[in-house]
Design a protein around this motif. Structure first.
Motif, PDB file in Angstrom:
ATOM      1  N   GLY A   1       0.809  -1.211   0.000  1.00 45.93           N
ATOM      2  CA  GLY A   1       0.000   0.000   0.000  1.00 45.93           C
ATOM      3  C   GLY A   1       0.844   1.263   0.000  1.00 45.93           C
ATOM      4  O   GLY A   1       1.952   1.290   0.549  1.00 45.93           O
TER       5      GLY A   1
ATOM      6  N   LEU B   1      -1.011   5.038  -4.889  1.00 47.02           N
ATOM      7  CA  LEU B   1      -0.995   3.769  -5.612  1.00 47.02           C
ATOM      8  C   LEU B   1      -1.492   3.973  -7.044  1.00 47.02           C
ATOM      9  O   LEU B   1      -2.540   4.566  -7.281  1.00 47.02           O
ATOM     10  CB  LEU B   1      -1.888   2.743  -4.897  1.00 47.02           C
TER      11      LEU B   1
ATOM     12  N   PHE C   1      -4.128  -1.065  -8.379  1.00 49.96           N
ATOM     13  CA  PHE C   1      -5.502  -1.441  -8.030  1.00 49.96           C
ATOM     14  C   PHE C   1      -5.973  -2.625  -8.872  1.00 49.96           C
ATOM     15  O   PHE C   1      -6.708  -3.490  -8.391  1.00 49.96           O
ATOM     16  CB  PHE C   1      -6.445  -0.249  -8.225  1.00 49.96           C
TER      17      PHE C   1
ATOM     18  N   GLY D   1      -6.002   2.638  -1.298  1.00 51.69           N
ATOM     19  CA  GLY D   1      -4.674   2.270  -1.802  1.00 51.69           C
ATOM     20  C   GLY D   1      -3.611   2.203  -0.724  1.00 51.69           C
ATOM     21  O   GLY D   1      -2.567   1.585  -0.921  1.00 51.69           O
TER      22      GLY D   1
END
Length: 236
Positions: free
Chosen positions: A7, A11, A16, A64
């Motif tokens: 993380g 991000l 993702f 994220g």
């Protein structure tokens, strides 16, 4: 390089996408391990499992910065608990009744059990809808209707309606049409009655079927052929 796993505040989109692929494959494997029971039924324990798992594994897809190790570990633990409870319920019938609801009989020998409807929190409209979905439009043909543990209603018709039909014998049959509710819970449904009959005619049918007053009738319906169904309140 492993930002998608640990993380980060910024991000990238591809991170993702990688997370989504990992979560999808992970949940797919988890369901395979648990078996099809979790997909084909919605007992309370299965519903709880689905809600919690969806919330846990969904966090890394929305945030994220959230690392993936924690949510995936938590999902594995919840899956293990779910599998353990399912196994115990399979082996111990008494424990099964704690985590799984027992079937509730809503119609017994053609009579609607009003107390059981209230217990199951099933309205007349919901009952009639489920009966229609079970191709049981004519209430006079029904012997038993049971609310199963997964929330679905199963229907058992009277024996004489499970044998040879007019269609099997090459005979024509009059369409029954859509059954109209004329009385519900001891009250006239004036809008429906005005379309097919009068209050006086309904009262005559009430007397002819052994009821003293409309308040004694829980449900009265009539289909397109004029066939009526009565179910009284309480022990009537």
């Amino acid at each position: 390089m492993f930002d998608f796993w640990y993380g980060t505040t910024d991000l990238a989109i591809y991170g993702f996408l990688i997370r989504a692929a990992i979560v999808y494959i992970y949940v797919f494997i988890l369901i395979k391990v648990l078996g099809q029971r979790s997909m084909t039924t919605m007992n309370p324990i299965d519903f709880l499992f689905g809600v919690v798992i969806g919330d846990v594994v969904g966090e890394p897809l929305a945030d994220g910065e959230a690392p993936m190790a924690g949510p995936l570990s938590a999902a594995a633990f919840i899956g293990g608990v779910h599998l353990f409870l399912s196994y115990i319920a399979l082996k111990l019938p008494r424990f099964r009744r704690v985590i799984e609801d027992e079937p509730i009989i809503l119609i017994e020998q053609g009579k609607i059990l009003t107390d059981e409807l209230k217990k199951a929190k099933v309205t007349v409209e919901s009952l009639l809808m489920d009966l229609r979905l079970n191709s049981s439009i004519n209430l006079t043909e029904i012997d038993y209707a049971v609310l199963e543990a997964n929330g679905q209603i199963s229907v058992i018709k009277k024996s004489r309606y499970d044998t040879v039909t007019k269609n099997d014998m090459g005979q024509s049959a009059t369409n029954k049409g859509y059954p109209t509710v004329l009385i519900q819970d001891g009250r006239y449904i004036h809008g429906n009655i005005s379309k097919v009959a009068t209050i006086e005619w309904v009262n005559t049918q009430i007397k002819n079927n052994g009821y003293e007053d409309v308040k004694d009738v829980f449900l009265m319906t009539m289909d397109g052929t004029g066939q009526m169904y009565f179910s009284g309140k309480g022990k009537n």
